[in-house]
Design a protein around this motif. Sequence first.
Motif, PDB file in Angstrom:
ATOM      1  N   VAL A  98      -2.272   5.698 -21.054  1.00  0.00           N
ATOM      2  CA  VAL A  98      -0.874   5.965 -20.724  1.00  0.00           C
ATOM      3  C   VAL A  98      -0.292   4.807 -19.918  1.00  0.00           C
ATOM      4  O   VAL A  98       0.800   4.306 -20.205  1.00  0.00           O
ATOM      5  CB  VAL A  98      -0.748   7.289 -19.944  1.00  0.00           C
ATOM      6  CG1 VAL A  98       0.687   7.469 -19.432  1.00  0.00           C
ATOM      7  CG2 VAL A  98      -1.136   8.477 -20.825  1.00  0.00           C
ATOM      8  N   LEU A  99      -1.020   4.383 -18.884  1.00  0.00           N
ATOM      9  CA  LEU A  99      -0.526   3.290 -18.046  1.00  0.00           C
ATOM     10  C   LEU A  99      -0.406   1.985 -18.818  1.00  0.00           C
ATOM     11  O   LEU A  99       0.537   1.211 -18.602  1.00  0.00           O
ATOM     12  CB  LEU A  99      -1.467   3.099 -16.854  1.00  0.00           C
ATOM     13  CG  LEU A  99      -1.258   4.031 -15.668  1.00  0.00           C
ATOM     14  CD1 LEU A  99      -2.425   3.922 -14.699  1.00  0.00           C
ATOM     15  CD2 LEU A  99       0.053   3.708 -14.958  1.00  0.00           C
ATOM     16  N   ALA A 100      -1.356   1.747 -19.716  1.00  0.00           N
ATOM     17  CA  ALA A 100      -1.349   0.480 -20.462  1.00  0.00           C
ATOM     18  C   ALA A 100      -0.079   0.319 -21.279  1.00  0.00           C
ATOM     19  O   ALA A 100       0.418  -0.805 -21.452  1.00  0.00           O
ATOM     20  CB  ALA A 100      -2.575   0.401 -21.358  1.00  0.00           C
ATOM     21  N   THR A 101       0.476   1.432 -21.775  1.00  0.00           N
ATOM     22  CA  THR A 101       1.713   1.329 -22.552  1.00  0.00           C
ATOM     23  C   THR A 101       2.893   0.895 -21.691  1.00  0.00           C
ATOM     24  O   THR A 101       3.874   0.357 -22.205  1.00  0.00           O
ATOM     25  CB  THR A 101       2.052   2.677 -23.229  1.00  0.00           C
ATOM     26  OG1 THR A 101       2.259   3.680 -22.211  1.00  0.00           O
ATOM     27  CG2 THR A 101       0.944   3.127 -24.157  1.00  0.00           C
ATOM     28  N   GLY A 102       2.799   1.124 -20.379  1.00  0.00           N
ATOM     29  CA  GLY A 102       3.870   0.714 -19.479  1.00  0.00           C
ATOM     30  C   GLY A 102       3.609  -0.610 -18.792  1.00  0.00           C
ATOM     31  O   GLY A 102       4.413  -1.036 -17.955  1.00  0.00           O
ATOM     32  N   LEU A 103       2.484  -1.255 -19.120  1.00  0.00           N
ATOM     33  CA  LEU A 103       2.143  -2.552 -18.532  1.00  0.00           C
ATOM     34  C   LEU A 103       1.911  -3.591 -19.630  1.00  0.00           C
ATOM     35  O   LEU A 103       1.083  -4.474 -19.492  1.00  0.00           O
ATOM     36  CB  LEU A 103       0.863  -2.417 -17.685  1.00  0.00           C
ATOM     37  CG  LEU A 103       0.907  -1.440 -16.515  1.00  0.00           C
ATOM     38  CD1 LEU A 103      -0.483  -1.254 -15.922  1.00  0.00           C
ATOM     39  CD2 LEU A 103       1.872  -1.917 -15.443  1.00  0.00           C
ATOM     40  N   ASP A 230      -0.994  18.685 -20.581  1.00  0.00           N
ATOM     41  CA  ASP A 230      -0.201  19.233 -19.483  1.00  0.00           C
ATOM     42  C   ASP A 230       0.471  18.107 -18.705  1.00  0.00           C
ATOM     43  O   ASP A 230      -0.130  17.036 -18.510  1.00  0.00           O
ATOM     44  CB  ASP A 230      -1.090  20.044 -18.533  1.00  0.00           C
ATOM     45  CG  ASP A 230      -1.752  21.224 -19.228  1.00  0.00           C
ATOM     46  OD1 ASP A 230      -1.073  21.866 -20.050  1.00  0.00           O
ATOM     47  OD2 ASP A 230      -2.943  21.498 -18.949  1.00  0.00           O
ATOM     48  N   PRO A 231       1.710  18.331 -18.229  1.00  0.00           N
ATOM     49  CA  PRO A 231       2.396  17.278 -17.456  1.00  0.00           C
ATOM     50  C   PRO A 231       1.601  16.925 -16.190  1.00  0.00           C
ATOM     51  O   PRO A 231       1.016  17.793 -15.550  1.00  0.00           O
ATOM     52  CB  PRO A 231       3.746  17.923 -17.100  1.00  0.00           C
ATOM     53  CG  PRO A 231       3.931  19.007 -18.108  1.00  0.00           C
ATOM     54  CD  PRO A 231       2.558  19.523 -18.428  1.00  0.00           C
ATOM     55  N   TYR A 232       1.593  15.643 -15.847  1.00  0.00           N
ATOM     56  CA  TYR A 232       0.954  15.221 -14.600  1.00  0.00           C
ATOM     57  C   TYR A 232       1.775  15.714 -13.408  1.00  0.00           C
ATOM     58  O   TYR A 232       3.002  15.821 -13.486  1.00  0.00           O
ATOM     59  CB  TYR A 232       0.850  13.701 -14.542  1.00  0.00           C
ATOM     60  CG  TYR A 232      -0.256  13.114 -15.365  1.00  0.00           C
ATOM     61  CD1 TYR A 232      -1.598  13.299 -15.006  1.00  0.00           C
ATOM     62  CD2 TYR A 232       0.025  12.357 -16.499  1.00  0.00           C
ATOM     63  CE1 TYR A 232      -2.625  12.744 -15.764  1.00  0.00           C
ATOM     64  CE2 TYR A 232      -0.997  11.798 -17.265  1.00  0.00           C
ATOM     65  CZ  TYR A 232      -2.319  11.997 -16.885  1.00  0.00           C
ATOM     66  OH  TYR A 232      -3.334  11.451 -17.639  1.00  0.00           O
ATOM     67  N   PRO A 233       1.125  16.011 -12.276  1.00  0.00           N
ATOM     68  CA  PRO A 233       1.869  16.363 -11.055  1.00  0.00           C
ATOM     69  C   PRO A 233       2.767  15.220 -10.620  1.00  0.00           C
ATOM     70  O   PRO A 233       2.551  14.057 -10.976  1.00  0.00           O
ATOM     71  CB  PRO A 233       0.758  16.618 -10.021  1.00  0.00           C
ATOM     72  CG  PRO A 233      -0.487  16.826 -10.800  1.00  0.00           C
ATOM     73  CD  PRO A 233      -0.330  16.044 -12.070  1.00  0.00           C
ATOM     74  N   LEU A 234       3.757  15.555  -9.794  1.00  0.00           N
ATOM     75  CA  LEU A 234       4.728  14.554  -9.357  1.00  0.00           C
ATOM     76  C   LEU A 234       4.062  13.425  -8.599  1.00  0.00           C
ATOM     77  O   LEU A 234       4.460  12.263  -8.741  1.00  0.00           O
ATOM     78  CB  LEU A 234       5.800  15.216  -8.486  1.00  0.00           C
ATOM     79  CG  LEU A 234       6.893  14.282  -7.928  1.00  0.00           C
ATOM     80  CD1 LEU A 234       7.630  13.569  -9.055  1.00  0.00           C
ATOM     81  CD2 LEU A 234       7.868  15.067  -7.047  1.00  0.00           C
ATOM     82  N   ASP A 235       3.020  13.725  -7.788  1.00  0.00           N
ATOM     83  CA  ASP A 235       2.401  12.647  -7.015  1.00  0.00           C
ATOM     84  C   ASP A 235       1.721  11.628  -7.923  1.00  0.00           C
ATOM     85  O   ASP A 235       1.705  10.430  -7.628  1.00  0.00           O
ATOM     86  CB  ASP A 235       1.421  13.209  -5.982  1.00  0.00           C
ATOM     87  CG  ASP A 235       0.226  13.896  -6.618  1.00  0.00           C
ATOM     88  OD1 ASP A 235       0.400  14.548  -7.663  1.00  0.00           O
ATOM     89  OD2 ASP A 235      -0.887  13.794  -6.066  1.00  0.00           O
ATOM     90  N   VAL A 236       1.169  12.082  -9.055  1.00  0.00           N
ATOM     91  CA  VAL A 236       0.533  11.163  -9.997  1.00  0.00           C
ATOM     92  C   VAL A 236       1.600  10.332 -10.704  1.00  0.00           C
ATOM     93  O   VAL A 236       1.423   9.128 -10.923  1.00  0.00           O
ATOM     94  CB  VAL A 236      -0.331  11.928 -11.013  1.00  0.00           C
ATOM     95  CG1 VAL A 236      -0.923  10.976 -12.051  1.00  0.00           C
ATOM     96  CG2 VAL A 236      -1.451  12.670 -10.297  1.00  0.00           C
ATOM     97  N   ARG A 237       2.722  10.948 -11.032  1.00  0.00           N
ATOM     98  CA  ARG A 237       3.822  10.198 -11.657  1.00  0.00           C
ATOM     99  C   ARG A 237       4.369   9.143 -10.691  1.00  0.00           C
ATOM    100  O   ARG A 237       4.672   8.009 -11.089  1.00  0.00           O
ATOM    101  CB  ARG A 237       4.949  11.149 -12.059  1.00  0.00           C
ATOM    102  CG  ARG A 237       4.546  12.143 -13.139  1.00  0.00           C
ATOM    103  CD  ARG A 237       5.664  13.159 -13.349  1.00  0.00           C
ATOM    104  NE  ARG A 237       5.252  14.195 -14.261  1.00  0.00           N
ATOM    105  CZ  ARG A 237       5.396  14.144 -15.573  1.00  0.00           C
ATOM    106  NH1 ARG A 237       5.963  13.087 -16.126  1.00  0.00           N
ATOM    107  NH2 ARG A 237       4.993  15.131 -16.339  1.00  0.00           N
ATOM    108  N   ALA A 238       4.484   9.516  -9.411  1.00  0.00           N
ATOM    109  CA  ALA A 238       4.928   8.545  -8.414  1.00  0.00           C
ATOM    110  C   ALA A 238       3.928   7.401  -8.303  1.00  0.00           C
ATOM    111  O   ALA A 238       4.312   6.232  -8.166  1.00  0.00           O
ATOM    112  CB  ALA A 238       5.117   9.235  -7.062  1.00  0.00           C
ATOM    113  N   GLY A 239       2.638   7.734  -8.354  1.00  0.00           N
ATOM    114  CA  GLY A 239       1.612   6.694  -8.323  1.00  0.00           C
ATOM    115  C   GLY A 239       1.705   5.759  -9.505  1.00  0.00           C
ATOM    116  O   GLY A 239       1.495   4.544  -9.380  1.00  0.00           O
ATOM    117  N   MET A 240       2.043   6.303 -10.681  1.00  0.00           N
ATOM    118  CA  MET A 240       2.233   5.457 -11.852  1.00  0.00           C
ATOM    119  C   MET A 240       3.408   4.500 -11.636  1.00  0.00           C
ATOM    120  O   MET A 240       3.332   3.313 -11.975  1.00  0.00           O
ATOM    121  CB  MET A 240       2.475   6.321 -13.090  1.00  0.00           C
ATOM    122  CG  MET A 240       1.270   7.150 -13.517  1.00  0.00           C
ATOM    123  SD  MET A 240       1.640   8.290 -14.883  1.00  0.00           S
ATOM    124  CE  MET A 240       1.961   7.127 -16.210  1.00  0.00           C
TER     125      MET A 240
END
Length: 439
Positions: A98-103, A230-240
């Motif tokens: 998931v992160l790789a698609t945004g980097l 399942d959607p990631y929690p908000l803290d994980v999204r903020a970390g992303m």
Amino acid sequence: MTLPPAAPGIPVLGNALRMMGDVQQFFVDTYREMGPVYRVKALNQAFVIMAGERANRFLLERGDEVFSSEESFGGLNREFGMRVHVLRGRPHRHLRKVLATGLSRDLLAARWDEVVAETTRTFDSWAQRRELPVVDGFQRLAAAQLSVALTGASSAARFETLRWAFELVLDVTIAGKWPPLVLQRPAYKRARAEILAFARDALAERAAHPTGCTPDLLDRALAAVDENGDPYPLDVRAGMALQGYFAGINTLAYLYSFMLHALLANPGVRQRVTAEAGSEPLTFDRLRHMPALHGLVLETLRVYPPAPGSARTVTRAFDFEGFRVEEGRRVLVATSVPHQLPEHFPDPARFDIDRDFAAARKASVYAPFSVGSHTCLGAGMTEVLAVATMALLVQRLTVTAARPGRPLRVTATPGPNPGKRFRVRAEGRPLSTPSRHSR
């Protein structure tokens, strides 16, 4: 099976003084003295060091089986929601994807004009200063580049807060430089709350006002679901989101700084990359046709790797090179030691931008970003940005050392870098063509 031998040290401090300086050179020297596995102490910390080609292969092939990164990198998750650093197995592979698609380099290409404009503005401002602290200047530039490329908006207004809080967490949780109690101080808690609010506000703003352009890291974070759908929690999204705003700036800034040092120390290399950069506008497509600059990046990463070791904790005891490494031990796999061994890189003390790194990459003996499942996610973008940044620098500036003859003093925290003593003077160069930055 016996425990690995202990590296000689001094009372109380152990090996701390040598590891606080050029830690890569310490690993290489001690590998030659002690062999591929040994124990070190640094103040209140103890590590087993594994080094050499077979250590890299062990991390690559068995790392997920016997190691955990929770103790070393758990602080990044606890403090800033950067869960990718501590997950294992399928959840880890999924979140990395998931992160790789945004980097990606594609996102960098899509925002190329903005990144070039930000970089040239920075370099033009350097020409107006009498003396520049290199690491600080490149940290600010890297933060601007990454935030513009990955999120579409600058984080410059919060740079000081981001840098201070993030580096403090690294010094406490990874380097062990300060006790955990430091993270309970009110100043840090205020900074942490400001950073998390900043990330959450950026996500909320993007959710309310989609750009409709190439999806960036904020878009990916908003749409992300875990390995079970399942959607990631908000803290994980903020970390992303924070991965884009700040997580990679030291890697980039330290690489830029060492590259600039290499150019100053090797006039022939500087002449080649300056000629290659030319005076034509730097388009994204031109980056593919700059072998000298690519060689400069790769050779700098060989000599000054941003991640000379990968810290882990043993979850299952194992044998390595005739010694027993027990469960619960902290291990540091010194993945970049082969960079300085002549059997892998002939005449390793020579700075040579014409080396062929392809076979060394394949054999995992060229490992500036570690090896295995926790290899740096932004390695590809880092290399591309480094080529572009140095090309723009030599196009726009003539740089000289502020203290000619002063030797480079490498410090180890929060990552290997040239320190505050590395300063330069910069003068603007006349441009013979209009500044057009189209792809």
